[in-house]
Write an enzyme that holds these catalytic residues in place. Sequence first.
Site, PDB file in Angstrom:
ATOM      1  N   GLU A  92       0.820  -1.223   0.000  1.00 55.61           N
ATOM      2  CA  GLU A  92       0.000   0.000   0.000  1.00 55.61           C
ATOM      3  C   GLU A  92       0.854   1.274   0.000  1.00 55.61           C
ATOM      4  O   GLU A  92       0.525   2.249  -0.668  1.00 55.61           O
ATOM      5  CB  GLU A  92      -0.884  -0.025   1.249  1.00 55.61           C
ATOM      6  CG  GLU A  92      -2.033   0.946   1.213  1.00 55.61           C
ATOM      7  CD  GLU A  92      -2.923   0.749   2.440  1.00 55.61           C
ATOM      8  OE1 GLU A  92      -3.140   1.732   3.138  1.00 55.61           O
ATOM      9  OE2 GLU A  92      -3.364  -0.392   2.689  1.00 55.61           O
ATOM     10  N   ASP A  93       1.962   1.264   0.742  1.00 54.49           N
ATOM     11  CA  ASP A  93       2.717   2.498   0.975  1.00 54.49           C
ATOM     12  C   ASP A  93       4.062   2.603   0.266  1.00 54.49           C
ATOM     13  O   ASP A  93       4.712   3.635   0.325  1.00 54.49           O
ATOM     14  CB  ASP A  93       2.975   2.677   2.491  1.00 54.49           C
ATOM     15  CG  ASP A  93       1.680   2.814   3.274  1.00 54.49           C
ATOM     16  OD1 ASP A  93       0.662   3.140   2.651  1.00 54.49           O
ATOM     17  OD2 ASP A  93       1.684   2.574   4.494  1.00 54.49           O
TER      18      ASP A  93
END
Length: 743
Positions: A92-93
């Site tokens: 996600e990051d």
Amino acid sequence: MKELVIDIEAEKKEILKRYRALLRACKSTMQKGDKRMIRLAFDMALASHQNMRRKSGEPYIYHPIAVAQIAAEEIGLGTTSIVCALLHDVVEDTDITLDDIEREFGKKVAKIIDGLTKISGVFDYNSSLQAENFRKMLLTLADDVRVILIKLADRLHNMRTMDFMPRDKQLKISSETVYLYAPLAHRLGLYTLKSELEDLAMKYMEPVTYKFIAQQLNEKKAERENFIRDFITPIKEILNEQGLDADLYGRPKSIHSIWTKMRKKNIPFDEVYDLFAIRIILNSKPESEKSDCWKAYSIVTDLYRPNPDRLRDWISSPRANGYESLHTTVMGPRGQWVEVQIRTNRMNEIAEKGFAAHWKYKEEPNTDSGLDQWIHKVRELLSNPEANALDFLDDFKMNLFSDEIFIFTPKGALIQLPVEATALDFAFEIHTDIGASCIGAKVNHKLVPLSHKLQNGDQVEIITSGKQSPKEDWLSFVVTAKAKSKIKSSLKEEKRKIAEQGKEILERKLKSLKVTYNTDNLYKLSYYFKLSSTLDLFYNVAQGKIDVKQLKEFVASEKVVENKPEKIDNGYNEQLIKKVKGDDNDTLLIGEDLQKLDYKLSSCCNPIPGDDVFGFVTVGDGIKIHRTNCPNAAKLMSNYGYRIVKARWNSQKELAFLTGLHITGIDDVGLINKITTVISSDFKVNMRSITVDTDNGIFEGSIMVYVNNTKHLDNLINKLKEVVGVTSVTRFDSNPEDLVKAS
């Protein structure tokens, strides 16, 4: 602003220290090769999050290590889960992809991390991204429940470290936690984790009450410990005499559960007597567990008189989440009720670590326990591909019941259902086709309607008919998610069949009016008749709700709509959210400066100046202002966090706001007169309505009054409490059951 000074060397040492602590927590479940896998995951997480920091200024890597530690230590998960916990945010990051994860750690780890990764990209503002994310996470439950357990560990660490977050984020995350994650932890048997999540959410949502209860508990700690010691000493002596090896201790109730009791029973803290429970943990052999628990129960009830209505036997019939224990409430030596919980070490581990411990103690892989049945129900719910994410979320939440009832089939088989379940719920629980064709039921050999609410221990026989089919009004009384989703699915199918006929009728009618039958015109028609989809348009035509005359009016009006109605709503919402939030996420002021913006005070909680409030952007109805402790706040923030805007009261003219007061007391001549004198004469407050009821000397009244702000209201409440005969005065919401629709 104070500049953050970073000591890189000290941070490196701290990261290594935390990693070693994680390895120690994993030691009991580690097998050959596991340490290398964990090290590989740790190195990847460390490199990926290298330049990232949390809001507190700490290195981001502290978070995945802490989540892995919770998963290992507090939930009892193994190596695969530790690896996934360490890597749960990398896709996600960071630049790491799911393919990279699969290449290094295999398909299973990649699948779990995919379940933990939020959906990105464009979405419809009329749906809910939060609900979609939650559904995505739950979809993996069909394959691997560890996704949910790691998500709960992630949420717990976020809640423990939320002090540096802005207030609006704290409220949104706390609301989601109390609305979804705490009930989910409860359902999976993680009681300790559930209690902590609820307490932490309360710390941010009700900070004043939280601090007050925590302080009261702290002040009475010594007194409580003395009482517990006096209570358990004689029990311990007799248990030893009878050869029962046991640990006894007192466990304080969580702050949230104390607060829930105060609200439910409308009592002050001083009147909550069961601030703790006594726990007896027996070290028993598997074959003598049940008999040992009942022996301990006999010893306790010989010493202290039990309340016969408060015996709970979850040993003979465990809860759906696998929880086993004997609960009784007895009269203690100082004349107060004390709850006693009796269980074995095995039962206690299942109670503390829930699902993870449940698998550890399963005798065979195919044991059909209550927990397996619940997961099967969730899988059934997830198998409905058409369900809207918000409908799904409501249905799923409905399935997170904490209390069950046990119902018997005519042949004596046991079926577990939630409290309030009806005969129709039972029919759908047996089989979808039986539910769909159900026309009535016999409960304990007596004929009852479909909506009949079942009681614990009822024996139910279902009566069916080939001519029966699901009806719309069934949705108003079924409570299980399975029944609701199957009825909706059946009604949708029926609606689609009718809509097919409507489609042909509409095509003919438009041809006769010389209007081209195409997608663009169908959307224009849907918008003109204020319908949400073309399916509704076809359905209404087939039902005769839209006739030729109305179609002619549409043609005559020549209403040109370039976009679909959904797009118009999206644009409206985006503009309104942008306008309110502003470029710098400005604070929305409520008061005379905000007259140009369309806002309304919500009727479900009647906010008044001084209340902690937030704004909610509705579709087409401007902004509605709610109290942060509004009955609907948790639901709105959980499902529509992106529509929440910060709000606070601006300088206020002397305006009057409606609020309700609930008054109880001892009925006496002239009591109503004294109360109305305080309100009207002493405080010059206007009353809109007053409802009074007396029963055997007890007075109860509800008064709707107009006040200026919370300070004005508090002064009025304090003055009313001074009236002789009045025992309590509390504020209430005018419509506590009026659920505000998010749209």
